[in-house]
Design a protein around this motif. Structure first.
Motif, PDB file in Angstrom:
ATOM      1  N   LYS A  33      26.168  10.025   9.547  1.00 29.74           N
ATOM      2  CA  LYS A  33      26.493   9.321   8.299  1.00 29.74           C
ATOM      3  C   LYS A  33      25.562   9.766   7.166  1.00 29.74           C
ATOM      4  O   LYS A  33      26.003   9.989   6.041  1.00 29.74           O
ATOM      5  N   LEU A  34      24.275   9.923   7.454  1.00 29.94           N
ATOM      6  CA  LEU A  34      23.329  10.403   6.447  1.00 29.94           C
ATOM      7  C   LEU A  34      23.678  11.817   5.978  1.00 29.94           C
ATOM      8  O   LEU A  34      23.647  12.104   4.782  1.00 29.94           O
ATOM      9  N   VAL A  35      24.019  12.695   6.928  1.00 31.68           N
ATOM     10  CA  VAL A  35      24.397  14.064   6.568  1.00 31.68           C
ATOM     11  C   VAL A  35      25.629  14.039   5.676  1.00 31.68           C
ATOM     12  O   VAL A  35      25.687  14.723   4.651  1.00 31.68           O
ATOM     13  N   GLU A  36      26.618  13.250   6.056  1.00 30.25           N
ATOM     14  CA  GLU A  36      27.844  13.148   5.263  1.00 30.25           C
ATOM     15  C   GLU A  36      27.535  12.686   3.833  1.00 30.25           C
ATOM     16  O   GLU A  36      27.980  13.290   2.854  1.00 30.25           O
ATOM     17  N   GLU A  37      26.763  11.620   3.713  1.00 30.83           N
ATOM     18  CA  GLU A  37      26.425  11.080   2.394  1.00 30.83           C
ATOM     19  C   GLU A  37      25.672  12.098   1.541  1.00 30.83           C
ATOM     20  O   GLU A  37      25.970  12.277   0.355  1.00 30.83           O
ATOM     21  N   LYS A  38      24.689  12.780   2.127  1.00 33.11           N
ATOM     22  CA  LYS A  38      23.872  13.728   1.374  1.00 33.11           C
ATOM     23  C   LYS A  38      24.650  14.996   1.017  1.00 33.11           C
ATOM     24  O   LYS A  38      24.416  15.590  -0.043  1.00 33.11           O
ATOM     25  N   MET A  39      25.567  15.425   1.871  1.00 28.59           N
ATOM     26  CA  MET A  39      26.398  16.587   1.535  1.00 28.59           C
ATOM     27  C   MET A  39      27.279  16.287   0.325  1.00 28.59           C
ATOM     28  O   MET A  39      27.386  17.101  -0.591  1.00 28.59           O
ATOM     29  N   VAL A  40      27.905  15.121   0.325  1.00 28.01           N
ATOM     30  CA  VAL A  40      28.760  14.728  -0.800  1.00 28.01           C
ATOM     31  C   VAL A  40      27.912  14.551  -2.060  1.00 28.01           C
ATOM     32  O   VAL A  40      28.282  15.022  -3.140  1.00 28.01           O
TER      33      VAL A  40
END
Length: 64
Positions: A33-40
């Motif tokens: 979830k953190l990776v997803e948020e930071k990529m976006v």
């Protein structure tokens, strides 16, 4: 980005358009979830007019 995860991850690898993170199984969903948020967030910084979709996947090894 790395500072946020310093207590969660063991290794981060950037492979083409992918981010590979090695972490404990018990926190894999949280890290995904953190990776997803930071990529976006990072994408929107440079190109906010284009919708960005991220599909985190959790596995025991990297297969492309």
């Amino acid at each position: 980005m790395v500072k946020i995860w310093s207590n969660l991850y063991r290794d981060i690898k950037l492979i083409k358009m992918e981010i590979l993170v090695e972490c404990a199984v018990g926190i894999a969903d949280e890290v995904a979830k953190l990776v997803e948020e930071k990529m976006v967030e990072g994408f929107n910084y440079y190109c906010s007019d284009v919708p960005m979709k991220v599909k985190p996947e959790i596995g025991t090894h990297w297969i492309h």
